[in-house]
Each structure stands twice: as C-alpha cells, then as structure tokens.
Design a protein around this motif. Structure first.
Motif, short mmCIF file in Angstrom:
data_model
loop_
_atom_site.label_atom_id
_atom_site.label_comp_id
_atom_site.label_asym_id
_atom_site.label_seq_id
_atom_site.Cartn_x
_atom_site.Cartn_y
_atom_site.Cartn_z
N CYS A 130 1.74 -77.37 -7.55
CA CYS A 130 1.55 -76.69 -6.26
C CYS A 130 0.54 -77.41 -5.38
O CYS A 130 -0.42 -78.03 -5.87
CB CYS A 130 1.08 -75.26 -6.49
N ASP A 131 0.75 -77.29 -4.07
CA ASP A 131 -0.28 -77.71 -3.12
C ASP A 131 -1.40 -76.68 -3.08
O ASP A 131 -2.59 -77.03 -3.07
CB ASP A 131 0.34 -77.86 -1.73
N THR A 132 -1.02 -75.42 -3.02
CA THR A 132 -1.95 -74.30 -3.03
C THR A 132 -1.34 -73.19 -3.88
O THR A 132 -0.12 -73.02 -3.91
CB THR A 132 -2.19 -73.75 -1.61
N SER A 133 -2.18 -72.47 -4.60
CA SER A 133 -1.66 -71.37 -5.43
C SER A 133 -2.72 -70.27 -5.49
O SER A 133 -3.86 -70.46 -5.06
CB SER A 133 -1.31 -71.86 -6.83
N GLY A 134 -2.31 -69.12 -6.07
CA GLY A 134 -3.28 -68.03 -6.16
C GLY A 134 -2.67 -66.74 -6.67
O GLY A 134 -1.56 -66.72 -7.21
N VAL A 135 -3.43 -65.66 -6.48
CA VAL A 135 -3.02 -64.32 -6.89
C VAL A 135 -3.18 -63.40 -5.69
O VAL A 135 -4.21 -63.46 -5.00
CB VAL A 135 -3.86 -63.80 -8.06
N THR A 136 -2.17 -62.57 -5.43
CA THR A 136 -2.21 -61.63 -4.30
C THR A 136 -2.02 -60.21 -4.82
O THR A 136 -1.13 -59.95 -5.63
CB THR A 136 -1.11 -61.95 -3.28
N PHE A 137 -2.87 -59.31 -4.34
CA PHE A 137 -2.75 -57.88 -4.64
C PHE A 137 -2.12 -57.20 -3.43
O PHE A 137 -2.62 -57.36 -2.30
CB PHE A 137 -4.12 -57.26 -4.93
N THR A 138 -1.07 -56.44 -3.67
CA THR A 138 -0.39 -55.78 -2.53
C THR A 138 -1.23 -54.65 -1.94
O THR A 138 -0.93 -54.18 -0.85
CB THR A 138 0.97 -55.21 -2.96
N ASP A 143 -5.56 -52.86 -2.09
CA ASP A 143 -6.93 -52.99 -2.57
C ASP A 143 -6.93 -52.61 -4.05
O ASP A 143 -6.59 -51.48 -4.41
CB ASP A 143 -7.83 -52.05 -1.77
N PRO A 144 -7.27 -53.52 -4.97
CA PRO A 144 -7.17 -53.22 -6.40
C PRO A 144 -8.12 -52.13 -6.88
O PRO A 144 -7.93 -51.57 -7.96
CB PRO A 144 -7.49 -54.57 -7.07
N ASN A 145 -9.16 -51.82 -6.10
CA ASN A 145 -10.11 -50.79 -6.50
C ASN A 145 -9.70 -49.40 -6.04
O ASN A 145 -9.90 -48.41 -6.74
CB ASN A 145 -11.51 -51.12 -5.96
N THR A 146 -9.13 -49.31 -4.83
CA THR A 146 -8.82 -48.00 -4.25
C THR A 146 -7.34 -47.78 -3.98
O THR A 146 -6.93 -46.67 -3.71
CB THR A 146 -9.58 -47.83 -2.92
N LEU A 147 -6.55 -48.86 -4.04
CA LEU A 147 -5.12 -48.83 -3.67
C LEU A 147 -4.92 -48.49 -2.20
O LEU A 147 -3.85 -48.04 -1.82
CB LEU A 147 -4.32 -47.87 -4.56
N ASN A 148 -5.94 -48.74 -1.37
CA ASN A 148 -5.76 -48.61 0.07
C ASN A 148 -4.87 -49.74 0.60
O ASN A 148 -4.67 -50.76 -0.07
CB ASN A 148 -7.12 -48.65 0.79
N ARG A 149 -4.36 -49.55 1.80
CA ARG A 149 -3.43 -50.54 2.38
C ARG A 149 -4.20 -51.76 2.86
O ARG A 149 -4.52 -51.90 4.04
CB ARG A 149 -2.65 -49.91 3.52
N CYS A 150 -4.46 -52.66 1.94
CA CYS A 150 -5.19 -53.88 2.26
C CYS A 150 -4.76 -54.94 1.26
O CYS A 150 -5.01 -54.80 0.05
CB CYS A 150 -6.69 -53.64 2.18
N VAL A 151 -4.08 -55.98 1.73
CA VAL A 151 -3.63 -57.06 0.85
C VAL A 151 -4.82 -57.98 0.55
O VAL A 151 -5.50 -58.43 1.48
CB VAL A 151 -2.48 -57.86 1.51
N TRP A 152 -5.06 -58.23 -0.73
CA TRP A 152 -6.13 -59.11 -1.17
C TRP A 152 -5.52 -60.40 -1.68
O TRP A 152 -4.60 -60.36 -2.51
CB TRP A 152 -6.95 -58.47 -2.29
N ILE A 153 -6.05 -61.54 -1.24
CA ILE A 153 -5.51 -62.84 -1.66
C ILE A 153 -6.65 -63.71 -2.18
O ILE A 153 -7.71 -63.80 -1.56
CB ILE A 153 -4.83 -63.56 -0.47
N GLU A 154 -6.42 -64.32 -3.33
CA GLU A 154 -7.34 -65.34 -3.88
C GLU A 154 -6.54 -66.62 -4.04
O GLU A 154 -5.46 -66.61 -4.66
CB GLU A 154 -7.92 -64.89 -5.22
N ALA A 155 -7.03 -67.72 -3.49
CA ALA A 155 -6.26 -68.96 -3.49
C ALA A 155 -7.15 -70.15 -3.83
O ALA A 155 -8.37 -70.11 -3.69
CB ALA A 155 -5.62 -69.17 -2.11
N CYS A 156 -6.50 -71.23 -4.32
CA CYS A 156 -7.21 -72.47 -4.61
C CYS A 156 -6.26 -73.64 -4.40
O CYS A 156 -5.03 -73.46 -4.35
CB CYS A 156 -7.78 -72.47 -6.02
N LYS A 157 -6.82 -74.82 -4.31
CA LYS A 157 -6.00 -76.02 -4.23
C LYS A 157 -5.39 -76.30 -5.60
O LYS A 157 -6.03 -76.10 -6.64
CB LYS A 157 -6.84 -77.21 -3.79
#
Length: 778
Positions: free
Chosen positions: A156-164, A166-180
C-alpha cells in the motif's frame, strides 16, 4: 475442501470463521477485496487424521506434514494467487474473533510476505498452532471452528484503520488512523498514526484534516463507513489500504466495545477514598449501576455552579464489588461546602435553601402526567426505534425533572441538619424535642403517608375477627389468592387501591432487578401480617422530652428546623418518586428484553439487567449488532458470587479499613444516629421475608433499611444497621418513631446471632451484649 474467497455461495458457511465470513460478505456486496482462498476447519481435521494426531499441541502441528491430496489443493491455490510474482498473507479466522467486546485481535498468528510454497505450508501450520497455544480453552471445548485465510498481499501507499463511529460513545463521528505503507506498523504499535475525524452528527460532515489523506480520500472514507454500517447493520471498524488511489478493504468487524465481565468488581483505581452507601449492602445489577453512572455525569454536583457532573473531576458515586460507594473526596470538595468563606456563596446558598424545594415540588404534577403518558405509549410502541426513543425520553425526563439537583438537596439537608444540631446544642435544646420538631415536617413525606395508609388497613383487619384469623394463620401468597377469588371483597378492594397508588415501592435497594409491590402483592400482605398483631404506633410518640416539659426553640432555631425539615422531607419524597421512575424503567426494560429474546440476544427475561444501558441502546439501534453471550453469563455468575460475600465498608487509598473488631466482643462502639436506649433480643432481618418474624420489643439487625420496611418501626424497640448515617432513611424515620438506632459500620448480620440479648444506646452509640444476670434485670 478449500473455498475460493470470491466463489463462496453462502457467506455463513460453517467452519471458516467470522473474519472469512465478513470478507466473503464484503466481496458479495461489491467492496474491493484482495483475491484469496479459505482453509476451513475440516481441512485441519483431515490434516490431524492424516498425521494421527490424537493429542494436539503446537509442537505436534509444526512437526506434521501435509498429505499429498492437501498439498495438491494448496499448490493449485498457490499457483493462481502468486501469478506475476505476488506475495501472500496468511491470517487466522476463528468463530470467536471479531465480535464486540471480545475481538481477540492479535491473539493468533498472521504471516506476511509469503513468497514460496514451502513458506506457505509453514505459515498455515503456524496459524493453526497459534490457536492451540492460546488460552481459549473454553471455546475449544465448545467445538468452535477455526479457519485460515490465504490472500494476495497488497503493497500500500497509505493504509490504516477506520471506525464508522466514535469507538468510545458510538456517536456519529468517523475516526481514521493512517500511516505510510502497510498498516501492520499501527497494529503492532511500531509507528505513530496520523489521525483524522469526520463529524457527521448534524448531517453535514465536518472534517478534521489529515496530513496523509486528501479531502477527496476523506470523503471516500465517510462514504465507505456509512455504507458498511448500513450493509452490516452495526457500527464497525475496517482495515484498509490505498494503492494508486484505490481503496481496498482487508478486514471488517464490529467495534469492540467495552464488555468486560468485571465492570463493577474489585477496585482498580489508585487512591480510592470511599464508604459503602447504606442502601447498597446487597449487590446491584449491571444495568442499574450503569444508569447511575450515566446519571451522575448529567446532574449538578455543586451549589455554586450549573455545570453538569461530566465537567467535574470528582463524582459522588464509585462502583465497586457490585455496590455503590460514596466518594469522600467529592464530599470534601463540594458536598460539605456551606459557603462560609465567601459572601457570594452564602447568599446563593441562602437563595437555594429558600427556593429549591418549592421548584422541585412544582415539577411533580407534570412528572406524574409524564409517567402516565409513558405507560400508555409503552402499550403501543413495539418497534426497536420506538422503544429506544421511549427509553431515552424516560431517562432524560427523570434526570431533568427529578434528579438534576438531587445531590444539591442531599447537601442542603446535611448542611442544615448540622446547623440545627449546633444551634440546639448552644441553646441546650432537648434532643427529643428537636426530633419531635423535625418529625413534624419529615412526616409529611409520601413514604410516611403510604405507611399510615398501611396502618389503617391493618386496623381494619384487627377489627374484623374473620380477617384477623386469616392473617394470623395463613401464608401471605395464599391470603392474596383467596381474596382475589372474590374481587368485590372490601378488603381486597382496599389493598388493590393501596397497590394502585403505591405499588411502585420496591422490596430491596433501588435496583431495577428487584420486583415491586405491583408485581408481588403478597409483600403488602406480609407487611400487613406484621402490623395486625401489634399496637398501632404513630410517629412522634417518642418526641416528648424526658423531663416532661416542652421547650420553645426560639425563632432562629425554629427557622433552621423548618428549613432542615423541609429538605429532609424532600429527600424522602425524592426516594418515593425515584421508585416510580425505577418501576417505569423496569417495565420498559422487560419489554425490550422480550424483543431481545426474539432476536436470540438473550435467553432469559431478567438477563437484560446484566447488560449496560449503553449496550441496550446499541442493540435497539443496530439490529444486527452481535452480543457476547458468554460475557453476560460471566456477569451473572459474578453478581451471584457478590450476593454471598460481605463488601468492605470503608476504603482508604484503595485499601480496606476494618472499622469493628473481628472477634466476638461484649461491647462495640457504633455510630449514634437516633437517640434513646433499648434492650431486647436480636432479630436478624436480611430481607422482606424476615419482617414478619419481628416481635414486639426486638432489636432489629439490618444491613440496610429500605423505605418499604418502615412499618417494622412500629414493632421493634431499636435498630442496629450495618451501614448508614444521620440522614439515612432508617435514621430519619426512626427519630420520628422515637426509637434508638446505631450504625455498626460493618456486616452486623454476620456478627450478631438470633436471640442474643443486647442493649443499644442511640445517643452514645454503644452496643452491649448482655450476660445472664443483666438479662434478668430487663
């Protein structure tokens, strides 16, 4: 025996594991997934048979060889997947992976950069052996399947993990963690991730920029997140990679929520300084404790600011040993602050004293109407969305109309009572006259009025010979059944009317798990049986001074008594209306439980009380969100174990502090909370079923004193409570009845024995076991 990832007809195919099922489902839904094959559990079973592996260990798996047929199958897959010199990745896929609360992420082996066939064989054996070196013995005993995924590896050029969400509250907020590069660096904590957030709660997304992802790529992440949640039916996180601006998905699973079995077990927080609350000597259910925890985040915790509890570092309640503890640090910082050092605070406190109680009582008629509306809606609203909306409305209305200033009122009652005691001591005002004066206000509360109604029904029974005989000799359940056979019976109608008015009263602590009088009318019969054979005693009989004179308190003390009495009365009324709220919550939770049983989330109706309120909401909101049933069973077992153990009363710096002597003694120092002296035989009262055993003149020993037990104060001559304080319900009401009460500050039920003769002094706080000669003098 191997499955082509892109040609599996049924994504629920057994023996391939949850991770593989999700990948098959992703491909069938049109997502971009790397090509691969699935090695199912039967393939491993054949491998064991070919090598005669009766006792399977990691070492025996590594030493064994694949049979010719299995090697040929793997070779065919190898040739297809490695065309063009591509490398492979070999991963685990177990039935107990990728589930909410217990994802087991990283527990089993994954082998990357597989570049030759022998390395592939070794990688498959390595993944199998990782299963057998794991500690999931329980899952193996259940015969859970275990598959292996072999896929083309993407650089991959870039990869990561995305939460659809908020993983703490399940509120409508997409969380993304990415790296090269590839994201194993993030997963293995070998590289810091660049983070981004997309808040879509208001419908229009709000982006927090990322140095690795463009706005177009972030928009694509949001689209994929929303589509995955819609397709899978629950919030999830997914691993992804970008190659030439094309997004590939490697894995998807439900967001791993906090679903530990020990949510409210032994303390894990350093520096705890707390005391067990008197109403929670018995353990409380997971659901109830989670509601209390959520509630104290929303309410006011100080007299001098309207900031909610979530903004305070110290909260009133701590949850340990499945009980509720009072946080001493909160008490010192906020609860006892009487504004002495600030003119502004003194004026604001005076304003709250004079106005707050009126405002609370003005809300009550509207709250009663709301309860009736919710009960009617409960009959007709049956969909998950309707039940979720109703549950949230009930919780919010309770907080706003009844509970938002609960701790302000408790604090005012404590501050005012302390001022009354100080002023009375200065004026040398008789303590029993003081109890009488306070009782004149406190007895106006709803709990006392309900108890007076019960006394009137008991009087009616005493005056009817046939009824008196029935109540004296029959079992409570049989009495209620016999009366129900003739609904026009006057006595039956009286009790039914009483239950219709006060049937929300509980039988133990406030726990939602406990039934109420409306569910178990025989409890009311049991209370009546106790009252029928005793002389009716009204509160205040003990209110005259020992000298027989009547003192005048003076206008300053009288004003303080009036203010303190109002807030002590308000405290009792709050409990009465809290019981109404708990019954309403219990009713809707039992209705939700029926829906969950239909969806196979629960197996028993009462199991819902061992889910947190957040988990209940999530399963109403997301119909496909799976629940870890094993954790639910473990919580129930922990609760049942907690029921058989006595919790520590006091914790200092997270260590148990013994308050009483551990060995049997002739004399104990306790806390005096209601004046007077009494002597008599010990009567152990563990619950509602023991109330009818109390005889005139007994000294009742209770761990806690629930408001529904108040009629017993007409019978016993004194009380020993395991836990409590000056403003506990038992203390407040006992002072009205003029009987002494002492608090043992330890498990009195286990320390004293039935029929032991004791003398208690509610003024000095002494408990004295009487010897043979002293007994004769009583």
């Amino acid at each position: 025996m191997l499955y082509d990832l892109k040609n599996v007809e049924n994504w629920k195919c057994p023996g391939i594991g949850v991770k593989a099922q999700n990948l098959v489902r992703l491909y069938q839904l049109g997502y971009t997934v790397c090509d691969g094959v699935i090695v199912p559990f039967p393939f491993f079973q054949q491998f064991c048979r070919d090598n005669a592996l009766a006792f399977i260990t990691p070492e025996s798996i590594r030493r064994a060889d694949f049979g010719l047929a299995q090697q040929q199958e793997l070779w065919t897959c190898w040739e297809r997947l490695t065309k063009g010199g591509r490398e492979l990745i070999v991963r685990s896929s177990a039935d107990f992976e990728d589930r909410p609360g217990k994802s087991n992420a990283g527990m089993f082996a994954s082998v990357q950069h597989v570049s030759d066939f022998e390395q592939l064989l070794e990688a498959v054996r390595e993944v199998w052996s990782s299963y057998y070196r794991s500690s999931i013995e329980k899952d193996k005993e259940m015969g859970q399947g275990f598959g292996v995924i072999v896929q083309q590896m993407l650089l991959c050029d870039t990869s990561g993990v995305t939460f659809t969400r908020d993983p703490n509250t399940l509120n409508r907020c997409v969380w993304i963690e990415a790296c090269k590069g590839n994201n194993e660096k993030i997963i293995q904590n070998r590289a810091a991730a660049a983070t981004a957030k997309i808040d879509w709660a208001g419908g229009r997304p709000h982006y927090t920029s990322s140095r690795l992802l463009t706005r177009k790529e972030l928009t694509e992440q949001l689209r994929i997140a929303q589509k995955l949640e819609q397709d899978f039916g629950y919030p999830c996180d997914f691993e992804w990679g970008l190659q030439d601006h094309r997004l590939w998905i490697f894995q998807v699973r439900p967001i791993s929520r906090k679903a530990e079995k020990e949510l409210y077990g032994e303390p894990a927080i350093e520096g705890l300084d707390c005391i067990l609350l008197d109403r929670y000597a018995k353990p409380a259910s997971t659901c109830y404790l989670s509601i209390l925890d959520e509630w104290q985040q929303k309410i006011y915790l100080s007299h001098y600011t309207d900031r909610r509890g979530s903004e305070f570092s110290e909260k009133p309640l701590k949850f340990l040993y499945h009980r509720v503890y009072w946080n001493q640090r909160y008490q010192q910082q906020y609860f006892q602050d009487d504004g002495r050092k600030s003119v502004y605070k003194r004026l604001l406190l005076w304003y709250r004293v004079k106005t707050s109680w009126r405002k609370w009582y003005r809300r009550i008629p509207a709250y009663d109407k709301k309860i009736l509306q919710y009960q009617r809606r409960m009959e007709f609203e049956t969909s998950e969305d309707d039940l979720l909306r109703l549950l949230d409305e009930i919780c919010d209305t309770f907080c706003i109309m009844l509970g938002i200033d609960h701790y302000r009122f408790l604090s005012l009652a404590q501050i005012l009572y302390r001022k009354v005691e100080q002023k009375a001591a200065t004026l040398q005002y008789d303590p029993q006259c003081l109890a009488r004066d306070l009782g004149a206000y406190v007895h106006r509360n709803q709990t006392s009025q309900a108890n007076d109604e019960l006394q009137d029904i008991a009087k009616f029974v005493r005056e009817d010979v046939e009824l008196h005989t029935l109540f004296a000799h029959e079992d409570a359940a049989d009495i209620w059944k016999r009366m129900g056979e003739n609904p026009s019976n006057t006595m039956y109608c009286k009790i039914l009317q009483f239950i219709n008015r006060h049937g929300h009263r509980g039988v133990g602590c406030d726990d939602l798990y406990e039934p109420h009088w409306r569910e178990r009318p025989e409890i009311v019969i049991s209370l009546l049986q106790q009252l029928v054979n005793t002389t009716q005693i009204h509160p205040g009989n003990g209110g005259e001074s020992n000298s027989g004179t009547v003192q005048s308190p003076g206008w300053r003390l009288q004003s303080l008594i009036r203010d303190a009495g109002r807030y002590m009365c308000l405290r009792e009324d709050q409990r009465y209306y809290f019981d109404k709220s708990w019954m309403l919550l219990r009713e809707i939770l039992l209705k939700i439980s029926q829906r969950f049983m239909q969806r196979s989330i629960l197996t028993e109706t009462n199991d819902i009380f061992f889910m947190t309120i957040q988990e209940i909401r999530h399963h109403l909101q997301f119909l496909n969100y799976p629940f870890h049933v094993e954790i639910l069973k473990e919580r129930i077992q922990d609760y049942e174990r907690a029921c058989t153990t006595a919790p520590p009363y006091m914790l200092k710096n997270s260590s148990t502090v013994p308050v009483q002597k551990s060995k049997v003694s002739k004399s104990y120092k306790a806390m005096a909370i209601s004046g007077g002296e009494a002597a008599g035989p010990i009567r152990l009262i563990r619950g509602i079923e023991d109330l009818s055993r109390a005889q005139k003149g007994d000294i009742g020993v209770v761990n806690t004193f629930h408001p529904s037990w108040t009629p017993i104060l007409s019978v016993v001559s004194g009380l020993i409570m395991s836990y409590g304080n000056m403003l506990s319900h038992g203390a407040v009401i006992a002072r009205e009845y003029g009987i002494p009460v002492v608090v043992f500050n330890a498990d009195a039920i286990s320390m004293f024995h039935e029929n032991d003769m004791v003398r208690i002094n509610g003024t000095t706080g002494r408990i004295h076991l009487l010897n043979h000669a002293e007994r004769k003098s009583i």
